[in-house]
Design an enzyme around this catalytic site. Structure first.
Site, PDB file in Angstrom:
ATOM      1  N   HIS A  11      -7.062  11.541   5.127  1.00  0.00           N
ATOM      2  CA  HIS A  11      -8.451  11.171   5.396  1.00  0.00           C
ATOM      3  C   HIS A  11      -9.517  12.273   5.598  1.00  0.00           C
ATOM      4  O   HIS A  11      -9.742  12.897   6.581  1.00  0.00           O
ATOM      5  CB  HIS A  11      -8.729  10.459   6.771  1.00  0.00           C
ATOM      6  CG  HIS A  11      -7.899   8.973   6.787  1.00  0.00           C
ATOM      7  ND1 HIS A  11      -6.645   8.964   6.889  1.00  0.00           N
ATOM      8  CD2 HIS A  11      -8.410   7.999   6.365  1.00  0.00           C
ATOM      9  CE1 HIS A  11      -6.265   7.462   6.703  1.00  0.00           C
ATOM     10  NE2 HIS A  11      -7.462   6.966   6.491  1.00  0.00           N
TER      11      HIS A  11
ATOM     12  N   HIS B 168     -11.510   6.294   1.807  1.00  0.00           N
ATOM     13  CA  HIS B 168     -11.657   7.737   2.490  1.00  0.00           C
ATOM     14  C   HIS B 168     -11.433   8.803   1.359  1.00  0.00           C
ATOM     15  O   HIS B 168     -10.762   8.765   0.306  1.00  0.00           O
ATOM     16  CB  HIS B 168     -10.443   7.636   3.269  1.00  0.00           C
ATOM     17  CG  HIS B 168      -9.222   7.232   2.862  1.00  0.00           C
ATOM     18  ND1 HIS B 168      -8.061   8.030   2.313  1.00  0.00           N
ATOM     19  CD2 HIS B 168      -8.794   6.008   2.956  1.00  0.00           C
ATOM     20  CE1 HIS B 168      -7.089   7.456   2.032  1.00  0.00           C
ATOM     21  NE2 HIS B 168      -7.489   6.037   2.409  1.00  0.00           N
TER      22      HIS B 168
ATOM     23  N   GLU C 155      -6.486  -1.196  -4.086  1.00  0.00           N
ATOM     24  CA  GLU C 155      -6.944   0.214  -3.940  1.00  0.00           C
ATOM     25  C   GLU C 155      -6.521   1.281  -5.021  1.00  0.00           C
ATOM     26  O   GLU C 155      -5.521   1.053  -5.876  1.00  0.00           O
ATOM     27  CB  GLU C 155      -6.162   0.863  -2.703  1.00  0.00           C
ATOM     28  CG  GLU C 155      -6.549   2.246  -2.259  1.00  0.00           C
ATOM     29  CD  GLU C 155      -5.790   2.743  -1.097  1.00  0.00           C
ATOM     30  OE1 GLU C 155      -6.384   3.779  -0.548  1.00  0.00           O
ATOM     31  OE2 GLU C 155      -4.768   2.196  -0.758  1.00  0.00           O
TER      32      GLU C 155
ATOM     33  N   ASP D 191      -3.252   7.145  -3.450  1.00  0.00           N
ATOM     34  CA  ASP D 191      -2.939   6.292  -2.699  1.00  0.00           C
ATOM     35  C   ASP D 191      -3.520   4.919  -3.340  1.00  0.00           C
ATOM     36  O   ASP D 191      -4.699   4.932  -3.890  1.00  0.00           O
ATOM     37  CB  ASP D 191      -3.972   6.728  -1.395  1.00  0.00           C
ATOM     38  CG  ASP D 191      -3.644   5.445  -0.145  1.00  0.00           C
ATOM     39  OD1 ASP D 191      -3.423   4.555  -0.366  1.00  0.00           O
ATOM     40  OD2 ASP D 191      -4.633   5.779   0.689  1.00  0.00           O
TER      41      ASP D 191
ATOM     42  N   ASP E 297       0.761  -1.132  -0.076  1.00  0.00           N
ATOM     43  CA  ASP E 297      -0.223  -0.046  -0.126  1.00  0.00           C
ATOM     44  C   ASP E 297       0.888   1.093  -0.086  1.00  0.00           C
ATOM     45  O   ASP E 297       1.728   1.561   0.959  1.00  0.00           O
ATOM     46  CB  ASP E 297      -0.635  -0.016   1.154  1.00  0.00           C
ATOM     47  CG  ASP E 297      -1.961   0.966   1.318  1.00  0.00           C
ATOM     48  OD1 ASP E 297      -1.795   2.082   0.374  1.00  0.00           O
ATOM     49  OD2 ASP E 297      -2.978   0.718   2.094  1.00  0.00           O
TER      50      ASP E 297
ATOM     51  N   GLU F  39     -10.649   1.459  -1.195  1.00  0.00           N
ATOM     52  CA  GLU F  39      -9.842   0.328  -0.849  1.00  0.00           C
ATOM     53  C   GLU F  39     -10.642  -0.898  -0.264  1.00  0.00           C
ATOM     54  O   GLU F  39     -10.695  -1.181   0.849  1.00  0.00           O
ATOM     55  CB  GLU F  39      -8.530   0.556  -0.007  1.00  0.00           C
ATOM     56  CG  GLU F  39      -9.209   1.275   1.242  1.00  0.00           C
ATOM     57  CD  GLU F  39      -7.715   1.722   1.905  1.00  0.00           C
ATOM     58  OE1 GLU F  39      -6.820   1.240   1.972  1.00  0.00           O
ATOM     59  OE2 GLU F  39      -7.877   3.019   2.645  1.00  0.00           O
TER      60      GLU F  39
END
Length: 291
Positions: free
Chosen positions: A163, A155, A276, A96, A85, A188
């Site tokens: 976040h 998020h 993700e 992300d 990740d 994700e």
């Protein structure tokens, strides 16, 4: 969203995608975790980006928040299911992204999280609710006989903010936040053979500054220098090169100057997969930045 912001999100996504593939290729039986992590993080820096958080590499029943410790001697082994990740940013604009590398016989479980991510992305458009995205995720994971991890979510993303705004659940919920054009979100899905919920281990390698209280210990002062350079984003214990780092970290967590991120795991003997992408909500759908 301004054009320059859009471009920076896209640039971060492109680098994150390349670096994630580079890292996944280095998850091989017998390879060392620490070397792999340092090479991926080094690639991001060498290509002009910055890390939005330490590279997360989580094994088997561990779902998230693990990374290499200083001097880490762990190696990848046959049978491991490894989540990689990665977060990259340019000037605070974050991408992300994550994928799961299978060193065993977990192809169906890997497919469950990947299929769920594809289904979730296909639903994204202005006016869709987070709960509807969660329903698509849950449906795909359960179709292959696994459980979604109910207490982990996708998020929203903001500048220097991992976040921001809406959480995107991995299970069906009623209503919830409504997506709007220009929102940036990371979706994700996590699929598991275990309980469908994660809990915290005692071990934490990742931290984030949450307040600006003064520190007295020399080690704590050095830690805060690293934390400030991260601009409120998470950093790794191995990024701090100072004696008595654990004492300094403990004092800063006690004073609530730092937040720790313990490793999150499902029940022993289970396996968790993750997929993700980061996407920007557009007028008629979305742009995935991390493909």
């Amino acid at each position: 969203m301004k054009n320059e912001e859009y471009d920076l999100y896209r640039e971060a996504g492109a680098l994150a995608a390349r670096a994630l593939r580079y890292g996944a290729e280095r998850v091989r039986e017998g390879a060392g975790l620490l070397e792999m992590v340092e090479r991926v993080e080094g690639m991001v820096i060498e290509e002009g980006g910055a890390l939005a958080f330490p590279l997360n590499v989580s094994f088997n029943e561990d779902a998230a928040h693990d990374t290499a410790a200083p001097g880490d001697e762990r190696v990848f082994a046959r049978g491991d299911l490894v989540k990689v990740d990665l977060g990259v940013h340019f000037d605070g604009y974050i991408a992300d992204t994550a994928m799961t590398v299978d060193l065993g016989d977990h192809a169906s479980l890997v497919a469950a999280s990947r299929n769920a991510l594809d289904a979730a992305i296909a639903t994204v458009r202005p006016g869709i609710t987070a709960g509807e995205i969660g329903a698509a995720i849950q449906r795909e994971i359960e179709a292959l006989g696994y459980k979604p991890v109910a207490n982990l979510t996708g998020h929203g993303l903001g500048r220097y903010d991992l976040h921001a705004g809406s959480n995107i659940p991995n299970i069906a919920t009623t209503g919830g936040p409504v997506l709007e054009e220009g929102m940036v979100v990371a979706i994700e899905p996590f699929a598991t053979t275990g309980s469908g919920r994660v809990t915290e281990r005692a071990r934490a390698e990742i931290f984030r500054q949450t307040s600006t209280k003064p520190a007295r210990l020399p080690s704590a002062k050095r830690i805060l220098e690293v934390a400030r350079s991260s601009r409120g984003l998470p950093f790794a214990r191995r990024w701090v090169h100072v004696d008595k780092v654990d004492i300094g970290l403990a004092s800063l967590v006690r004073s609530q100057t730092l937040q720790s991120y313990p490793v999150l795991h499902d029940v022993a003997g289970s396996f968790v997969s993750q997929a993700e992408h980061t996407l920007i909500v557009t007028e008629d759908g979305c742009t995935v930045t991390t493909r």
